[in-house]
Design a protein around this motif. Sequence first.
Motif, PDB file in Angstrom:
ATOM      1  N   UNK A  21       0.825  -1.215   0.000  1.00 47.72           N
ATOM      2  CA  UNK A  21       0.000   0.000   0.000  1.00 47.72           C
ATOM      3  C   UNK A  21       0.854   1.259   0.000  1.00 47.72           C
ATOM      4  N   UNK A  22       2.017   1.206   0.616  1.00 46.89           N
ATOM      5  CA  UNK A  22       2.912   2.374   0.620  1.00 46.89           C
ATOM      6  C   UNK A  22       3.325   2.785  -0.788  1.00 46.89           C
ATOM      7  N   UNK A  23       3.332   1.838  -1.706  1.00 44.87           N
ATOM      8  CA  UNK A  23       3.770   2.132  -3.070  1.00 44.87           C
ATOM      9  C   UNK A  23       2.786   3.028  -3.796  1.00 44.87           C
ATOM     10  N   UNK A  24       1.557   3.103  -3.324  1.00 50.17           N
ATOM     11  CA  UNK A  24       0.565   3.945  -3.972  1.00 50.17           C
ATOM     12  C   UNK A  24       0.744   5.421  -3.620  1.00 50.17           C
ATOM     13  N   UNK A  25       1.349   5.690  -2.495  1.00 55.20           N
ATOM     14  CA  UNK A  25       1.479   7.079  -2.035  1.00 55.20           C
ATOM     15  C   UNK A  25       2.236   7.978  -3.025  1.00 55.20           C
ATOM     16  N   UNK A  26       3.396   7.578  -3.559  1.00 54.23           N
ATOM     17  CA  UNK A  26       4.087   8.468  -4.508  1.00 54.23           C
ATOM     18  C   UNK A  26       3.271   8.742  -5.765  1.00 54.23           C
ATOM     19  N   UNK A  27       2.363   7.844  -6.110  1.00 57.75           N
ATOM     20  CA  UNK A  27       1.590   8.012  -7.340  1.00 57.75           C
ATOM     21  C   UNK A  27       0.393   8.939  -7.109  1.00 57.75           C
ATOM     22  N   UNK A  28      -0.356   8.684  -6.040  1.00 59.06           N
ATOM     23  CA  UNK A  28      -1.588   9.437  -5.826  1.00 59.06           C
ATOM     24  C   UNK A  28      -1.509  10.453  -4.699  1.00 59.06           C
ATOM     25  N   UNK A  29      -0.546  10.298  -3.810  1.00 57.67           N
ATOM     26  CA  UNK A  29      -0.459  11.181  -2.667  1.00 57.67           C
ATOM     27  C   UNK A  29      -1.430  10.808  -1.560  1.00 57.67           C
ATOM     28  N   UNK A  30      -2.101   9.674  -1.725  1.00 55.92           N
ATOM     29  CA  UNK A  30      -3.070   9.219  -0.721  1.00 55.92           C
ATOM     30  C   UNK A  30      -2.716   7.800  -0.294  1.00 55.92           C
ATOM     31  N   UNK A  31      -2.575   7.609   1.007  1.00 56.65           N
ATOM     32  CA  UNK A  31      -2.232   6.289   1.532  1.00 56.65           C
ATOM     33  C   UNK A  31      -3.413   5.636   2.252  1.00 56.65           C
ATOM     34  N   UNK A  32      -4.068   6.370   3.133  1.00 55.78           N
ATOM     35  CA  UNK A  32      -5.110   5.805   4.003  1.00 55.78           C
ATOM     36  C   UNK A  32      -6.263   5.182   3.211  1.00 55.78           C
ATOM     37  N   UNK A  33      -6.846   5.860   2.206  1.00 52.07           N
ATOM     38  CA  UNK A  33      -7.954   5.223   1.486  1.00 52.07           C
ATOM     39  C   UNK A  33      -7.529   3.931   0.783  1.00 52.07           C
ATOM     40  N   UNK A  34      -6.344   3.952   0.198  1.00 46.33           N
ATOM     41  CA  UNK A  34      -5.851   2.764  -0.504  1.00 46.33           C
ATOM     42  C   UNK A  34      -5.612   1.619   0.478  1.00 46.33           C
ATOM     43  N   UNK A  35      -5.023   1.942   1.611  1.00 47.02           N
ATOM     44  CA  UNK A  35      -4.749   0.919   2.622  1.00 47.02           C
ATOM     45  C   UNK A  35      -6.043   0.335   3.173  1.00 47.02           C
ATOM     46  N   UNK A  36      -7.005   1.182   3.487  1.00 51.24           N
ATOM     47  CA  UNK A  36      -8.281   0.706   4.030  1.00 51.24           C
ATOM     48  C   UNK A  36      -9.039  -0.148   3.012  1.00 51.24           C
ATOM     49  N   UNK A  38      -7.676  -2.024   0.875  1.00 53.55           N
ATOM     50  CA  UNK A  38      -6.956  -3.289   0.746  1.00 53.55           C
ATOM     51  C   UNK A  38      -7.002  -4.172   1.977  1.00 53.55           C
ATOM     52  N   UNK A  39      -7.552  -3.684   3.081  1.00 56.14           N
ATOM     53  CA  UNK A  39      -7.578  -4.476   4.322  1.00 56.14           C
ATOM     54  C   UNK A  39      -8.285  -5.828   4.184  1.00 56.14           C
ATOM     55  N   UNK A  40      -9.403  -5.934   3.463  1.00 53.09           N
ATOM     56  CA  UNK A  40      -9.993  -7.273   3.288  1.00 53.09           C
ATOM     57  C   UNK A  40      -9.029  -8.248   2.601  1.00 53.09           C
ATOM     58  N   UNK A  41      -8.283  -7.761   1.621  1.00 52.78           N
ATOM     59  CA  UNK A  41      -7.325  -8.616   0.920  1.00 52.78           C
ATOM     60  C   UNK A  41      -6.146  -8.975   1.824  1.00 52.78           C
ATOM     61  N   UNK A  42      -5.741  -8.039   2.668  1.00 54.62           N
ATOM     62  CA  UNK A  42      -4.692  -8.328   3.639  1.00 54.62           C
ATOM     63  C   UNK A  42      -5.175  -9.378   4.641  1.00 54.62           C
ATOM     64  N   UNK A  43      -6.443  -9.335   4.972  1.00 55.44           N
ATOM     65  CA  UNK A  43      -7.015 -10.334   5.879  1.00 55.44           C
ATOM     66  C   UNK A  43      -7.027 -11.710   5.213  1.00 55.44           C
ATOM     67  N   UNK A  44      -7.365 -11.758   3.931  1.00 50.15           N
ATOM     68  CA  UNK A  44      -7.290 -13.043   3.205  1.00 50.15           C
ATOM     69  C   UNK A  44      -5.861 -13.576   3.235  1.00 50.15           C
ATOM     70  N   UNK A  45      -4.910 -12.684   3.020  1.00 51.96           N
ATOM     71  CA  UNK A  45      -3.494 -13.073   3.028  1.00 51.96           C
ATOM     72  C   UNK A  45      -3.105 -13.600   4.408  1.00 51.96           C
TER      73      UNK A  45
END
Length: 165
Positions: free
Chosen positions: A114-129, A131-138
């Motif tokens: 999720x940190x990799x999205x920050x340089x592209x969009x400037x937004x981390x929290x929405x992307x991370x949130x 992705x949380x269901x997928x992180x839970x699957x992982x």
Amino acid sequence: MNTYKLTLLALLAALAVAGRYAFAFLPNVQPVTSLVIICGLFLGPVAAIFLAVLTTFLSNMMLGMGIWTIWQVVSWAIIGLLSGILGKLPYKIPLLVIVVFSIFCGYFYGFVISLTNYPITGKFIPYYLAGLPFDTYHAIGNAVFMIMLYPILAHFFKGYITKRL
């Protein structure tokens, strides 16, 4: 690195690549993280990092290569380093602790990706949130794979450890 250790790494990489490909239909569920952890615990951090790099590049040749490949390598290499440090502890680590560590690693992997999205969009929290269901699957997949694979692979790695001594 001796021939026996390289053979073990090649077998683990083949198992990880085949497992990642076999479970590609389930989002974020693959045995790679669990195998990197097991490798780090028994073979050390350098071997686990080598396995992370090898597995990521080989499996992404079939599943798709992109900028995320670098961050997958970074994530799994850090997990391999941490598990290698855990493996150097002078006492035996219970399976329950290893399973909890593998769950943590599922969320850690998602955090780094999720940190990799920050340089592209400037937004981390929405992307991370998002992705949380997928992180839970992982994380759940890691726990299941660890419970299934650790006892079997530990048996084989004990043979390696006795040969090494």
